[in-house]
Design a protein around this motif. Structure first.
Motif, PDB file in Angstrom:
ATOM      1  N   ASP A  85       4.298   6.945   6.802  1.00 46.17           N
ATOM      2  CA  ASP A  85       4.406   5.851   6.361  1.00 46.17           C
ATOM      3  C   ASP A  85       3.291   5.105   6.060  1.00 46.17           C
ATOM      4  N   ASP A  87       1.883   2.248   5.576  1.00 44.04           N
ATOM      5  CA  ASP A  87       1.404   0.968   6.349  1.00 44.04           C
ATOM      6  C   ASP A  87       1.475   1.389   7.940  1.00 44.04           C
ATOM      7  N   GLU A  88       1.548   2.389   8.485  1.00 42.99           N
ATOM      8  CA  GLU A  88       1.563   2.661   9.939  1.00 42.99           C
ATOM      9  C   GLU A  88       0.108   3.429   9.978  1.00 42.99           C
ATOM     10  N   ASN A 118       1.053  10.360   3.813  1.00 34.92           N
ATOM     11  CA  ASN A 118       1.723   9.773   2.807  1.00 34.92           C
ATOM     12  C   ASN A 118       0.663   9.018   1.948  1.00 34.92           C
ATOM     13  N   ALA A 121       1.043   6.120  -0.633  1.00 34.05           N
ATOM     14  CA  ALA A 121       1.312   4.772   0.078  1.00 34.05           C
ATOM     15  C   ALA A 121       0.238   4.245   1.039  1.00 34.05           C
ATOM     16  N   GLN A 126       1.027   0.179   1.248  1.00 34.77           N
ATOM     17  CA  GLN A 126       2.542   0.026   1.422  1.00 34.77           C
ATOM     18  C   GLN A 126       3.351   1.081   2.246  1.00 34.77           C
ATOM     19  N   HIS A 127       4.659   0.872   2.679  1.00 36.61           N
ATOM     20  CA  HIS A 127       5.299   1.835   3.277  1.00 36.61           C
ATOM     21  C   HIS A 127       5.891   2.933   2.617  1.00 36.61           C
ATOM     22  N   ARG A 128       6.336   3.040   1.469  1.00 37.12           N
ATOM     23  CA  ARG A 128       7.059   3.891   0.869  1.00 37.12           C
ATOM     24  C   ARG A 128       6.098   4.565  -0.244  1.00 37.12           C
ATOM     25  N   LYS A 135      10.861   6.906   1.488  1.00 40.71           N
ATOM     26  CA  LYS A 135      10.349   6.762   2.712  1.00 40.71           C
ATOM     27  C   LYS A 135      10.053   8.283   2.994  1.00 40.71           C
ATOM     28  N   HIS A 170       3.878   7.791  14.699  1.00 40.90           N
ATOM     29  CA  HIS A 170       4.138   6.464  13.879  1.00 40.90           C
ATOM     30  C   HIS A 170       4.049   5.217  14.594  1.00 40.90           C
ATOM     31  N   SER A 173       6.014  -0.013  11.813  1.00 45.54           N
ATOM     32  CA  SER A 173       5.788  -0.658  10.538  1.00 45.54           C
ATOM     33  C   SER A 173       4.786  -2.048  10.963  1.00 45.54           C
ATOM     34  N   THR A 174       5.072  -2.815  10.229  1.00 49.84           N
ATOM     35  CA  THR A 174       4.298  -4.080  10.422  1.00 49.84           C
ATOM     36  C   THR A 174       5.153  -5.180  11.343  1.00 49.84           C
TER      37      THR A 174
END
Length: 350
Positions: A85, A87-88, A118, A121, A126-128, A135, A170, A173-174
């Motif tokens: 992902d 933003d991870e 990813n 992304a 961004q995440h996706r 995703k 992982h 996320s945020t």
């Protein structure tokens, strides 16, 4: 460290991982060279390169940053990836600090590493995947002729399938979350015990043992006979030094436990949750939490309150079941029904 740099030669940069014999000057010896994309390393070497997974809209090649560490002696193969992902970033922080500490001459076996899965992304912060709004960790095992995300998943899964163990790094996320390891194959899976053993070796102290959604690498790996875990290294914007340090320690524990590095590992009891209760806001306003991450809660205990901009109480939410305060949103402002926090339930130790 020995090796380093990108060595392309005449190899196809999009080629999946493979091991091939390379004749040495001794006609009786065969050196096994390991490659991933353009990265290639003989025993006792390390190399970096790119794994081609498609093209940008202007035809520029999309190449994931990859690395191969080929130990001086035989052993198992470990596949590690980060930034599934975009933003991870804590997993990338782990690789950034772990890899320079590894000497191929001291390693038994092979490490196959994808630093940024990813990539689209990641560049968009961004995440996706913005190319197909997907995703990535719902696209495994992938499709070599499919969408952008399916092609990335297929290429990285080709590498993962060559491994004896898989670690998919992982974070939450945020949002704010405890440091935990997820076992996603489900308790009835034939490799459930082996995945739990790998999670215990990583040793973050908390394990979510719950069957995950279709398309997760931590499900596709066990379905292909490979113990796989999904460490969720906290949650933050950017990366968090404490979570990254715990991830580096966890990776060293795995490397020692499974014989990649010398040294013994004493596993400790892990706190396990097998489910989640998720809570939304009963009203719009500002959230104040009544519990700290990792804190035990009982049914009926206050979890959070919601007030208006002037501090007037609009709602209070309590726990439905006993558990552990596991995850929260980062920003205080909420709309009616918006996600606020999660409590890990069905808690035991193993």
């Amino acid at each position: 460290m020995t090796g380093g740099g990108v060595r392309v030669g005449g190899r196809s940069p999009g080629r999946p991982i493979r091991t091939e014999p390379l004749k040495s000057t001794d006609t009786n010896a065969v050196i096994m060279t390991t490659t991933l994309g353009t990265a290639s390393a003989a025993p006792g070497e390390f190399d970096t390169g790119r794994l081609e997974v498609g093209e940008m809209r202007d035809g520029t090649t999309v190449g994931l940053p990859v690395a191969v560490l080929n130990g001086a002696t035989d052993g198992k193969t470990l596949y590690v990836q980060a930034v599934s992902d975009g933003d991870e970033l804590n997993g990338l922080g782990v690789l950034n600090r772990l890899v320079p500490q590894l000497d191929p001459d001291e390693v038994a076996g092979e490490l196959l590493i994808v630093g940024v899965v990813n990539l689209h992304a990641f560049h968009a912060a961004q995440h996706r995947n913005p190319i197909d709004d997907t995703k990535m960790n719902r696209a495994y095992p992938g499709d070599a002729n499919g969408t952008s995300s399916e092609r990335v998943a297929a290429a990285t899964f080709d590498a993962a399938k060559r491994a004896d163990l898989v670690v998919d790094l992982h974070q939450g996320s945020t949002s704010r979350m405890i440091n935990e390891v997820r076992v996603r194959c489900g308790p009835r899976h034939s490799l459930h015990r082996e995945c739990l053993e790998l999670a215990k070796a990583f040793g973050l102290g908390y394990v979510l043992d719950q069957k995950g959604p279709d398309g997760q690498l931590a499900r596709a790996g066990p379905d292909n006979g490979i113990p796989t875990i999904d460490p969720e290294l906290g949650g933050c914007v950017g990366w968090d030094d404490d979570s990254v340090s715990l991830g580096v320690e966890g990776m060293f524990r795995v490397l020692r436990y499974y014989g990649f590095l010398d040294g013994s590992v004493e596993t400790e009891l892990q706190t396990r949750a097998s489910g989640f209760d998720q809570y939304g806001s009963p009203a719009g306003g500002l959230v104040t939490f009544e519990r700290e991450l990792g804190e035990r809660v009982g049914a009926g205990d206050a979890l959070f309150t919601v007030t208006d901009p002037f501090g007037q109480l609009k709602g209070r939410v309590t726990a439905d079941n006993d558990g552990i305060f596991w995850r929260t949103r980062r920003l205080p402002q909420v709309a009616t029904g918006e996600y606020v926090c999660s409590v890990g339930t069905d808690v035991d130790s193993f």
